[in-house]
Design a protein around this motif. Structure first.
Motif, PDB file in Angstrom:
ATOM      1  N   GLN A 186      11.266   6.984  -1.676  1.00  0.00           N
ATOM      2  CA  GLN A 186      11.926   5.848  -2.569  1.00  0.00           C
ATOM      3  C   GLN A 186      11.079   5.711  -3.730  1.00  0.00           C
ATOM      4  O   GLN A 186      11.220   4.530  -4.295  1.00  0.00           O
ATOM      5  CB  GLN A 186      11.473   4.583  -1.897  1.00  0.00           C
ATOM      6  N   GLU A 187      11.090   6.768  -4.417  1.00  0.00           N
ATOM      7  CA  GLU A 187      10.297   6.736  -6.000  1.00  0.00           C
ATOM      8  C   GLU A 187       9.078   5.934  -6.107  1.00  0.00           C
ATOM      9  O   GLU A 187       9.327   5.082  -6.913  1.00  0.00           O
ATOM     10  CB  GLU A 187      11.427   6.740  -6.910  1.00  0.00           C
ATOM     11  N   GLN A 188       8.196   5.418  -5.023  1.00  0.00           N
ATOM     12  CA  GLN A 188       7.366   4.516  -5.251  1.00  0.00           C
ATOM     13  C   GLN A 188       6.442   5.101  -6.619  1.00  0.00           C
ATOM     14  O   GLN A 188       6.217   6.112  -6.705  1.00  0.00           O
ATOM     15  CB  GLN A 188       6.429   4.612  -4.027  1.00  0.00           C
ATOM     16  N   ALA A 189       5.929   4.076  -7.178  1.00  0.00           N
ATOM     17  CA  ALA A 189       5.026   4.537  -8.187  1.00  0.00           C
ATOM     18  C   ALA A 189       3.590   3.777  -7.760  1.00  0.00           C
ATOM     19  O   ALA A 189       3.512   2.597  -7.547  1.00  0.00           O
ATOM     20  CB  ALA A 189       5.456   3.887  -9.522  1.00  0.00           C
ATOM     21  N   VAL A 190       2.458   4.758  -8.030  1.00  0.00           N
ATOM     22  CA  VAL A 190       1.128   4.324  -7.541  1.00  0.00           C
ATOM     23  C   VAL A 190       0.442   3.806  -8.979  1.00  0.00           C
ATOM     24  O   VAL A 190       0.175   4.909  -9.635  1.00  0.00           O
ATOM     25  CB  VAL A 190       0.203   5.245  -6.660  1.00  0.00           C
ATOM     26  N   PRO A 191      -0.093   2.799  -8.851  1.00  0.00           N
ATOM     27  CA  PRO A 191      -1.025   2.501 -10.130  1.00  0.00           C
ATOM     28  C   PRO A 191      -2.411   3.284 -10.082  1.00  0.00           C
ATOM     29  O   PRO A 191      -3.119   3.332  -9.122  1.00  0.00           O
ATOM     30  CB  PRO A 191      -1.230   1.108 -10.054  1.00  0.00           C
ATOM     31  N   GLY A 192      -2.814   4.030 -11.321  1.00  0.00           N
ATOM     32  CA  GLY A 192      -4.111   4.723 -11.082  1.00  0.00           C
ATOM     33  C   GLY A 192      -3.880   6.147 -10.307  1.00  0.00           C
ATOM     34  O   GLY A 192      -2.513   6.662  -9.869  1.00  0.00           O
ATOM     35  N   ARG A 193      -4.971   6.322  -9.465  1.00  0.00           N
ATOM     36  CA  ARG A 193      -4.862   7.671  -8.863  1.00  0.00           C
ATOM     37  C   ARG A 193      -5.778   7.362  -7.576  1.00  0.00           C
ATOM     38  O   ARG A 193      -6.954   6.618  -7.550  1.00  0.00           O
ATOM     39  CB  ARG A 193      -5.755   8.763  -9.626  1.00  0.00           C
ATOM     40  N   VAL A 194      -5.174   7.693  -6.526  1.00  0.00           N
ATOM     41  CA  VAL A 194      -5.795   7.644  -5.252  1.00  0.00           C
ATOM     42  C   VAL A 194      -6.220   9.108  -4.625  1.00  0.00           C
ATOM     43  O   VAL A 194      -5.293  10.055  -4.636  1.00  0.00           O
ATOM     44  CB  VAL A 194      -5.158   6.769  -4.107  1.00  0.00           C
ATOM     45  N   GLU A 195      -7.473   9.253  -4.061  1.00  0.00           N
ATOM     46  CA  GLU A 195      -7.886  10.489  -3.509  1.00  0.00           C
ATOM     47  C   GLU A 195      -8.755  10.438  -2.421  1.00  0.00           C
ATOM     48  O   GLU A 195      -9.561   9.470  -2.434  1.00  0.00           O
ATOM     49  CB  GLU A 195      -8.106  11.630  -4.368  1.00  0.00           C
ATOM     50  N   MET A 196      -8.611  11.436  -1.407  1.00  0.00           N
ATOM     51  CA  MET A 196      -9.412  11.212  -0.218  1.00  0.00           C
ATOM     52  C   MET A 196      -9.478  12.449   0.582  1.00  0.00           C
ATOM     53  O   MET A 196      -8.307  13.159   0.627  1.00  0.00           O
ATOM     54  CB  MET A 196      -8.885  10.076   0.729  1.00  0.00           C
ATOM     55  N   THR A 197     -10.556  12.993   1.243  1.00  0.00           N
ATOM     56  CA  THR A 197     -10.671  14.151   1.665  1.00  0.00           C
ATOM     57  C   THR A 197     -10.426  13.806   3.352  1.00  0.00           C
ATOM     58  O   THR A 197     -11.499  13.062   3.777  1.00  0.00           O
ATOM     59  CB  THR A 197     -11.815  15.192   1.603  1.00  0.00           C
ATOM     60  N   VAL A 198      -9.340  14.306   3.983  1.00  0.00           N
ATOM     61  CA  VAL A 198      -9.467  13.787   5.426  1.00  0.00           C
ATOM     62  C   VAL A 198      -9.644  14.958   6.281  1.00  0.00           C
ATOM     63  O   VAL A 198      -9.346  16.254   5.980  1.00  0.00           O
ATOM     64  CB  VAL A 198      -7.886  13.653   5.571  1.00  0.00           C
ATOM     65  N   PRO A 199     -10.236  14.638   7.302  1.00  0.00           N
ATOM     66  CA  PRO A 199     -10.774  15.697   8.354  1.00  0.00           C
ATOM     67  C   PRO A 199      -9.385  16.902   8.849  1.00  0.00           C
ATOM     68  O   PRO A 199      -8.345  16.241   9.095  1.00  0.00           O
ATOM     69  CB  PRO A 199     -11.262  14.988   9.615  1.00  0.00           C
ATOM     70  N   VAL A 200      -9.853  18.013   9.006  1.00  0.00           N
ATOM     71  CA  VAL A 200      -8.566  18.707   9.280  1.00  0.00           C
ATOM     72  C   VAL A 200      -7.986  18.652  10.584  1.00  0.00           C
ATOM     73  O   VAL A 200      -6.830  18.716  10.780  1.00  0.00           O
ATOM     74  CB  VAL A 200      -8.913  20.424   8.920  1.00  0.00           C
ATOM     75  N   LYS A 201      -8.846  18.399  11.611  1.00  0.00           N
ATOM     76  CA  LYS A 201      -8.446  17.734  12.855  1.00  0.00           C
ATOM     77  C   LYS A 201      -7.516  16.931  12.817  1.00  0.00           C
ATOM     78  O   LYS A 201      -6.380  17.057  13.539  1.00  0.00           O
ATOM     79  CB  LYS A 201      -9.622  17.641  14.069  1.00  0.00           C
ATOM     80  N   ALA A 202      -7.547  15.902  12.146  1.00  0.00           N
ATOM     81  CA  ALA A 202      -6.716  14.846  11.926  1.00  0.00           C
ATOM     82  C   ALA A 202      -5.409  15.187  11.455  1.00  0.00           C
ATOM     83  O   ALA A 202      -4.442  14.802  11.801  1.00  0.00           O
ATOM     84  CB  ALA A 202      -7.406  13.722  11.146  1.00  0.00           C
ATOM     85  N   MET A 203      -5.316  15.908  10.288  1.00  0.00           N
ATOM     86  CA  MET A 203      -4.078  16.437   9.594  1.00  0.00           C
ATOM     87  C   MET A 203      -3.254  17.351  10.784  1.00  0.00           C
ATOM     88  O   MET A 203      -2.084  17.489  10.506  1.00  0.00           O
ATOM     89  CB  MET A 203      -4.560  17.372   8.495  1.00  0.00           C
ATOM     90  N   ARG A 204      -3.837  18.273  11.448  1.00  0.00           N
ATOM     91  CA  ARG A 204      -3.323  19.147  12.264  1.00  0.00           C
ATOM     92  C   ARG A 204      -2.789  18.305  13.484  1.00  0.00           C
ATOM     93  O   ARG A 204      -1.690  18.525  13.995  1.00  0.00           O
ATOM     94  CB  ARG A 204      -4.170  20.134  13.059  1.00  0.00           C
ATOM     95  N   GLU A 205      -3.414  17.126  13.920  1.00  0.00           N
ATOM     96  CA  GLU A 205      -2.802  16.286  14.809  1.00  0.00           C
ATOM     97  C   GLU A 205      -1.665  15.531  14.469  1.00  0.00           C
ATOM     98  O   GLU A 205      -0.688  15.394  14.969  1.00  0.00           O
ATOM     99  CB  GLU A 205      -3.708  15.237  15.558  1.00  0.00           C
ATOM    100  N   LEU A 206      -1.676  15.030  12.974  1.00  0.00           N
ATOM    101  CA  LEU A 206      -0.440  14.442  12.490  1.00  0.00           C
ATOM    102  C   LEU A 206       0.389  15.167  12.261  1.00  0.00           C
ATOM    103  O   LEU A 206       1.650  14.913  12.660  1.00  0.00           O
ATOM    104  CB  LEU A 206      -0.994  14.006  10.843  1.00  0.00           C
ATOM    105  N   GLN A 207       0.437  16.701  11.977  1.00  0.00           N
ATOM    106  CA  GLN A 207       1.689  17.564  12.131  1.00  0.00           C
ATOM    107  C   GLN A 207       2.219  17.629  13.227  1.00  0.00           C
ATOM    108  O   GLN A 207       3.364  17.811  13.216  1.00  0.00           O
ATOM    109  CB  GLN A 207       0.805  18.844  11.708  1.00  0.00           C
ATOM    110  N   ARG A 208       1.607  17.788  14.464  1.00  0.00           N
ATOM    111  CA  ARG A 208       2.167  17.961  15.798  1.00  0.00           C
ATOM    112  C   ARG A 208       2.863  16.439  15.829  1.00  0.00           C
ATOM    113  O   ARG A 208       4.179  16.448  16.370  1.00  0.00           O
ATOM    114  CB  ARG A 208       1.008  18.006  16.793  1.00  0.00           C
ATOM    115  N   LEU A 209       2.397  15.264  15.585  1.00  0.00           N
ATOM    116  CA  LEU A 209       3.050  14.137  15.765  1.00  0.00           C
ATOM    117  C   LEU A 209       4.404  13.815  15.144  1.00  0.00           C
ATOM    118  O   LEU A 209       5.417  13.218  15.538  1.00  0.00           O
ATOM    119  CB  LEU A 209       2.072  12.910  15.440  1.00  0.00           C
TER     120      LEU A 209
END
Length: 387
Positions: A186-209
């Motif tokens: 929906q072409e959201q615009a985020v003010p500024g910059r947000v960054e974060m490093t997420v554990p790879v285990k969580a990202m792999r589980e998210l991919q399955r979900l």
């Protein structure tokens, strides 16, 4: 607590939450091997955690008595899987959970819900949404490049950046880098910059979900955590502390040679070369040779091992620029080609001792928003014969 639900719904929920929970005796706390079962407005909510990541999902249930308890998740999942697809009744008797399905019944030891590790809550933050298919593709193309050892803990995760109307996933292990960009929904615009490093285990589980998810995925960032909100589940994880390297400075901005290669042929030749390379130095040599005398440009893929001999294969390529030589660890090449669902890739190089960049090209979705950079292996190219 006294509830009833369908066996197939409970199995699916237990399958999802059990992947977060460590096996008994392997987690930071004994309670982490348990699932928290709790009634919630006419539903049965299931929660697991390893103290780093928490996963919550719920299923429809008939609730006769409200309540909450914890029970060993892996044993419960295996038992529920063995039952017929029928109604299951769950009720607790002090320190035991009674499971009844038809004529089968069993008891499981349980604990009070107060013994379960508290699930972190989110503070005020920024929320964006992304399309599930695009996010799944991005995770697949990035997470495999994360470091597998914790020498530098921040490299064991996937770095997420949100800026303007774009979300970027990046992973690196010091020898390779994978970066994928995707637009926000929906072409959201985020003010500024947000960054974060997420554990790879969580990202792999998210991919399955999200493999079968149809609705946009909500992602909320606060100062120390990120929450992924799906239709029937929430995945909450704590960020990895530390500053992620500024990888943008490492990516070559130009090239001297750009070879466009058929992915299927490239993958086949790398697989053959890997059989030789894996028992030797692990090196796969790539020699891009300009066409001459009516002969098209080609890439020679080779590997050597003293006991086995040598593999040498050729692929016709479309070449822009000059001939080039470069060598990579075969695993780094193979990993990238496995995750690219495209018909062609471009290999961009500047020199044998400088990083090479692989980019998918064509009409495939997301092709233009991905790059994979690999550090080369040292080879004495003066001894190589491209003929």
């Amino acid at each position: 607590m006294k509830v009833s639900c369908l066996q197939e719904n409970l199995v699916k929920a237990l399958d999802r939450v059990s992947r977060i929970a460590p096996k008994s005796g392997r987690g930071p706390l004994p309670q982490c091997s348990h699932v928290l079962l709790a009634t919630d407005q006419g539903r049965l909510k299931l929660t697991t955690t390893d103290l780093e990541t928490a996963f919550t999902t719920s299923i429809g249930a008939g609730v006769d008595e409200e309540g909450a308890l914890t029970v060993p998740v892996h044993a419960l999942r295996d038992y529920i899987k063995s039952l017929p697809k029928d109604r299951i009744d769950l009720s607790n008797e002090k320190v035991r959970l009674l499971v009844v399905c038809g004529t089968a019944q069993s008891y499981f030891p349980c604990r009070n819900a107060s013994d379960f590790p508290p699930t972190p809550t989110m503070g005020d933050g920024v929320t964006v949404t992304v399309e599930p298919a695009a996010l799944g593709r991005a995770i697949k193309r990035a997470e495999f490049a994360a470091a597998s050892d914790d020498t530098r803990p921040v490299l064991t995760g996937v770095h997420i950046t949100v800026e303007d109307r774009e979300l970027t996933l990046a992973a690196a292990d010091g020898f390779r880098l994978a970066v994928h960009k995707l637009p926000l929904a929906q072409e959201q615009a985020v003010p500024g910059r947000v960054e974060m490093t997420v554990p790879v285990k969580a990202m792999r589980e998210l991919q399955r979900l999200i493999a079968k998810e149809e609705e946009p995925v909500g992602i909320t960032f606060d100062a120390a955590r990120v929450l992924f909100h799906l239709q029937m589940a929430d995945l909450l994880t704590t960020a990895i502390a530390g500053s992620y390297p500024d990888y943008s400075q490492l990516i070559p901005q130009a090239y001297n040679s750009r070879a466009v290669i058929d992915v299927h042929q490239f993958s086949q030749e790398v697989q053959r070369a890997a059989i030789v390379a894996r028992d030797g130095s692990g090196v796969v040599r790539l020699q891009v040779v300009a066409g001459d005398a009516g002969r098209p440009a080609r890439m020679i893929v080779s590997a050597r091992m003293e006991e086995f001999g040598e593999h040498r294969g050729e692929i016709d390529v479309t070449l822009e620029g000059e001939s080039a030589n470069i060598a990579f660890d075969y695993k780094y090449l193979r990993d990238a080609l496995w995750v690219l669902d495209c018909s062609q890739v471009a290999l961009e190089t500047t020199a044998p001792d400088r990083p090479g960049v692989i980019r998918p090209i064509g009409q495939e979705q997301g092709a233009e928003d991905y790059l994979y950079m690999v550090m080369p292996m040292f080879i004495d190219w003066k001894k190589e014969d491209p003929k």
